[in-house]
Enzyme design. Structure first.
Site, short mmCIF file in Angstrom:
data_model
loop_
_atom_site.label_atom_id
_atom_site.label_comp_id
_atom_site.label_asym_id
_atom_site.label_seq_id
_atom_site.Cartn_x
_atom_site.Cartn_y
_atom_site.Cartn_z
CG ASP A 13 -4.46 3.04 5.40
OD1 ASP A 13 -4.99 3.09 6.54
OD2 ASP A 13 -3.50 2.30 5.16
CG ASP A 55 0.36 3.24 5.97
OD1 ASP A 55 0.16 2.31 6.76
OD2 ASP A 55 0.87 3.09 4.84
CG HIS A 57 4.77 4.29 7.52
ND1 HIS A 57 4.24 3.22 8.17
CD2 HIS A 57 4.35 4.18 6.22
CE1 HIS A 57 3.54 2.48 7.32
NE2 HIS A 57 3.58 3.05 6.14
CG HIS A 74 3.91 5.21 1.92
ND1 HIS A 74 4.86 4.23 1.73
CD2 HIS A 74 2.97 4.66 2.73
CE1 HIS A 74 4.51 3.13 2.39
NE2 HIS A 74 3.38 3.37 3.03
CE LYS A 99 -3.32 0.80 7.72
NZ LYS A 99 -2.19 0.48 6.86
CB CYS A 138 -4.54 -1.01 3.62
SG CYS A 138 -2.73 -0.85 3.67
ZN LIG Z 1 2.61 2.16 4.52
#
Ligand SMILES: [Zn+2]
Length: 193
Positions: A13, A55, A57, A74, A99, A138
């Site tokens: 990340d 990440d 999203h 974020h 992810k 993470c």
């Molecule tokens: Zn996140």
């Protein structure tokens, strides 16, 4: 060279939103970029597998405060915040592990619903060198999952940074990873492997 046999690098990340100026900035996160660049070069030049998790999203992800989650919005996929920093020198060959891509599910660990375990098995990886963000979120969950899956894990201590909602969070997280079986290693020690 034996410690590097069947080894891979996993950068967790390292994205704009987690760096200074980003939506969920980790203090001094950008300071690890030169070290991560060195690791990318080191593993790349030895033709060892490299994975970068991110990440990724959807817009109304459940981890965002407006949706009742804990964090400001974020790493919304496709936005600048979700991208890897421009200063990160991506190698010729690497795999991206996206992810928390579903609206209703969050994931701190790069192993959660990503297929990473199988990818590592396919490439016959036994040992993971882990760096990235954030030590106490993470990175920690990723390392603990990797150990549970039976991988040997080295945490590159000068290539991780923590959120530190409480000042000791990173230290405690490193201790937790260590007690679970992870080894702590400085990037300078990797040079001598
Ligand atoms: Zn996140």
């Amino acid at each position: 060279m034996s410690e590097l046999e069947r080894a891979a690098l996993l950068v967790v990340d390292l994205q704009n939103d987690f760096c200074p100026g980003g939506a969920l900035a980790v203090t001094d996160a950008d300071r690890i970029i030169p070290v991560v660049n060195w690791l990318l070069k080191f593993f790349g030049s030895r033709d060892l597998p490299i994975f970068l998790s991110r990440d990724w999203h959807p817009e109304k992800h459940c981890s965002f405060r407006e949706q009742g989650g804990s964090w400001p919005p974020h790493c919304v996929r496709g936005t600048r915040g979700a991208k890897f920093p421009e200063l990160l020198e991506l190698p010729d060959k690497f795999e991206i592990i996206s992810k928390a891509v579903e609206q209703e599910k969050d994931a701190y660990s790069a192993f959660q619903d990503t297929g990473l375990r199988d990818l590592l098995k396919e490439k016959d990886v036994q040992t993971l060198y882990v760096c990235g963000l954030a030590t106490d979120v993470c990175v920690k969950d990723t390392v603990l999952d990797a150990l549970r899956e039976g991988f040997s894990v080295y945490v590159v201590t000068d290539a991780v940074k923590g959120v530190n909602l409480s000042p000791d969070d990173s230290r405690i997280a490193l201790e937790e990873m260590s007690s679970a079986g992870a080894e702590m290693v400085a990037s300078s020690d990797i040079l001598s492997l």
